[in-house]
Scaffold this motif. Sequence first.
Motif, PDB file in Angstrom:
ATOM      1  N   TYR A 150       0.803  -1.222   0.000  1.00 40.50           N
ATOM      2  CA  TYR A 150       0.000   0.000   0.000  1.00 40.50           C
ATOM      3  C   TYR A 150       0.839   1.277   0.000  1.00 40.50           C
ATOM      4  CZ  TYR A 150      -3.765  -3.213   1.263  1.00 40.50           C
ATOM      5  OH  TYR A 150      -4.664  -4.240   1.274  1.00 40.50           O
ATOM      6  N   LEU A 151       2.157   1.147  -0.052  1.00 42.31           N
ATOM      7  CA  LEU A 151       3.006   2.333   0.042  1.00 42.31           C
ATOM      8  C   LEU A 151       2.712   3.351  -1.061  1.00 42.31           C
ATOM      9  CD1 LEU A 151       6.476   0.827   1.016  1.00 42.31           C
ATOM     10  CD2 LEU A 151       5.288   2.653   2.245  1.00 42.31           C
ATOM     11  N   ILE A 152       2.754   2.908  -2.294  1.00 49.83           N
ATOM     12  CA  ILE A 152       2.575   3.839  -3.412  1.00 49.83           C
ATOM     13  C   ILE A 152       1.133   4.343  -3.504  1.00 49.83           C
ATOM     14  CG2 ILE A 152       2.709   4.089  -5.927  1.00 49.83           C
ATOM     15  CD1 ILE A 152       5.169   2.212  -5.803  1.00 49.83           C
ATOM     16  N   PRO A 153       0.112   3.465  -3.400  1.00 49.41           N
ATOM     17  CA  PRO A 153      -1.263   3.991  -3.426  1.00 49.41           C
ATOM     18  C   PRO A 153      -1.538   5.029  -2.344  1.00 49.41           C
ATOM     19  CG  PRO A 153      -1.294   1.613  -3.723  1.00 49.41           C
ATOM     20  CD  PRO A 153       0.121   1.991  -3.388  1.00 49.41           C
ATOM     21  N   LEU A 154      -1.005   4.809  -1.128  1.00 52.78           N
ATOM     22  CA  LEU A 154      -1.231   5.780  -0.066  1.00 52.78           C
ATOM     23  C   LEU A 154      -0.453   7.070  -0.320  1.00 52.78           C
ATOM     24  CD1 LEU A 154      -1.442   4.115   3.465  1.00 52.78           C
ATOM     25  CD2 LEU A 154      -3.167   5.414   2.228  1.00 52.78           C
ATOM     26  N   GLN A 155       0.753   6.929  -0.800  1.00 57.02           N
ATOM     27  CA  GLN A 155       1.549   8.120  -1.074  1.00 57.02           C
ATOM     28  C   GLN A 155       0.843   9.013  -2.100  1.00 57.02           C
ATOM     29  OE1 GLN A 155       6.188   8.733  -1.311  1.00 57.02           O
ATOM     30  NE2 GLN A 155       5.514   7.693  -3.135  1.00 57.02           N
ATOM     31  N   GLU A 156       0.129   8.401  -3.014  1.00 57.15           N
ATOM     32  CA  GLU A 156      -0.549   9.158  -4.072  1.00 57.15           C
ATOM     33  C   GLU A 156      -1.750   9.943  -3.561  1.00 57.15           C
ATOM     34  OE1 GLU A 156      -1.329   6.074  -6.892  1.00 57.15           O
ATOM     35  OE2 GLU A 156       0.624   6.293  -7.895  1.00 57.15           O
ATOM     36  N   VAL A 157      -2.361   9.477  -2.460  1.00 59.43           N
ATOM     37  CA  VAL A 157      -3.578  10.154  -1.979  1.00 59.43           C
ATOM     38  C   VAL A 157      -3.352  10.983  -0.716  1.00 59.43           C
ATOM     39  CG1 VAL A 157      -5.074   8.408  -3.008  1.00 59.43           C
ATOM     40  CG2 VAL A 157      -4.380   8.142  -0.618  1.00 59.43           C
ATOM     41  N   LEU A 158      -2.206  10.809  -0.062  1.00 63.70           N
ATOM     42  CA  LEU A 158      -1.929  11.549   1.170  1.00 63.70           C
ATOM     43  C   LEU A 158      -1.550  12.995   0.883  1.00 63.70           C
ATOM     44  CD1 LEU A 158       0.200   9.138   3.380  1.00 63.70           C
ATOM     45  CD2 LEU A 158      -1.912  10.281   4.096  1.00 63.70           C
ATOM     46  N   ARG A 159      -1.903  13.877   1.785  1.00 66.36           N
ATOM     47  CA  ARG A 159      -1.426  15.256   1.747  1.00 66.36           C
ATOM     48  C   ARG A 159       0.099  15.260   1.726  1.00 66.36           C
ATOM     49  NH1 ARG A 159      -3.744  17.392   7.399  1.00 66.36           N
ATOM     50  NH2 ARG A 159      -2.298  19.135   7.144  1.00 66.36           N
ATOM     51  N   LYS A 160       0.686  16.267   1.122  1.00 70.75           N
ATOM     52  CA  LYS A 160       2.122  16.271   0.871  1.00 70.75           C
ATOM     53  C   LYS A 160       2.969  16.437   2.130  1.00 70.75           C
ATOM     54  CE  LYS A 160       1.433  15.554  -3.403  1.00 70.75           C
ATOM     55  NZ  LYS A 160       1.562  14.147  -3.861  1.00 70.75           N
ATOM     56  N   ASP A 161       2.376  16.948   3.204  1.00 70.57           N
ATOM     57  CA  ASP A 161       3.161  17.115   4.423  1.00 70.57           C
ATOM     58  C   ASP A 161       3.144  15.870   5.309  1.00 70.57           C
ATOM     59  OD1 ASP A 161       0.473  17.519   4.950  1.00 70.57           O
ATOM     60  OD2 ASP A 161       0.803  19.053   6.478  1.00 70.57           O
ATOM     61  N   VAL A 162       2.540  14.787   4.844  1.00 69.31           N
ATOM     62  CA  VAL A 162       2.613  13.493   5.536  1.00 69.31           C
ATOM     63  C   VAL A 162       3.386  12.533   4.647  1.00 69.31           C
ATOM     64  CG1 VAL A 162       1.317  11.542   6.458  1.00 69.31           C
ATOM     65  CG2 VAL A 162       0.448  13.866   6.778  1.00 69.31           C
ATOM     66  N   LYS A 163       4.487  12.009   5.168  1.00 68.85           N
ATOM     67  CA  LYS A 163       5.356  11.122   4.383  1.00 68.85           C
ATOM     68  C   LYS A 163       5.016   9.655   4.662  1.00 68.85           C
ATOM     69  CE  LYS A 163       8.971  14.583   4.976  1.00 68.85           C
ATOM     70  NZ  LYS A 163      10.201  14.910   5.720  1.00 68.85           N
ATOM     71  N   VAL A 164       5.532   8.786   3.804  1.00 68.79           N
ATOM     72  CA  VAL A 164       5.340   7.356   4.014  1.00 68.79           C
ATOM     73  C   VAL A 164       6.681   6.680   4.250  1.00 68.79           C
ATOM     74  CG1 VAL A 164       3.193   7.208   2.704  1.00 68.79           C
ATOM     75  CG2 VAL A 164       5.378   6.852   1.542  1.00 68.79           C
TER      76      VAL A 164
END
Length: 251
Positions: free
Chosen positions: A47-61
């Motif tokens: 789920y790393l990439i799918p979540l990174q695509e939808v998360l606000r930019k100030d929250v990292k994975v």
Amino acid sequence: MPRQFFVGGNFKMNPATRDAKVALAKTLNDATLDDSVEVVIAPPSIYLIPLQEVLRKDVKVSAQNCYFKTSGAFTGEISPSMLADSRIPYVILGHSERRTLFHETSVDVAQKTRAAIDAGLSVILCVGETLAQREAGETAKVVQEQLDPVIAALKPQEWSKIVIAYEPVWAIGTGKVATSAQAQEAHADIRTYLSSNVSSEVAESTRIIYGGSVTASNCKELSQQPDVDGFLVGGASLKPEFVNIINAKQA
């Protein structure tokens, strides 16, 4: 310069569906978060990439683990270079579940840390003692032995890429939590050890975060300790209260 507060959420192998992950992302996306805090969440690797695509930019994975080889016949593993190529900035290494369930040694963790740094990743490096070791008064000794191979593997300037997560094994997922005094003592011991074995500059600048049944109800007191620079949160990172933990330093 003061150390930037850091709050990580380790989802471990939870929750079980993509929809649940998206719901967690929406909670963070819609929340008012303390913009002075570095926030990182670590979902299962699929789920790393799918979540990174939808998360606000100030929250990292962050990945939860990686191997120490760049590529090769290592079925089931993910390399640091793959994470870097996918623009995943962090990886958790040395978590007690990796040490106990998958028999990773501190030397293994140091090898992975070296490989992660070489690939350009930042590392959330986990250390901590069992209940038996705590009761035997061996906390500092155990943590130092876990740190030693990493200290040997890194150059002093590379510690800027390391966040140390002190996680007493007896407090992970048990509902027990180290008292603020116990956490402070362990963190201060780590900082003193870094000062003696790396440099005073590294000791002062390295963030040391606490993990072990952190919740909205105990995070404020813990956050007030001078050597507690944030949290690595397990179960509570899957709940709305994770927002309260991120905002623990706010009045």
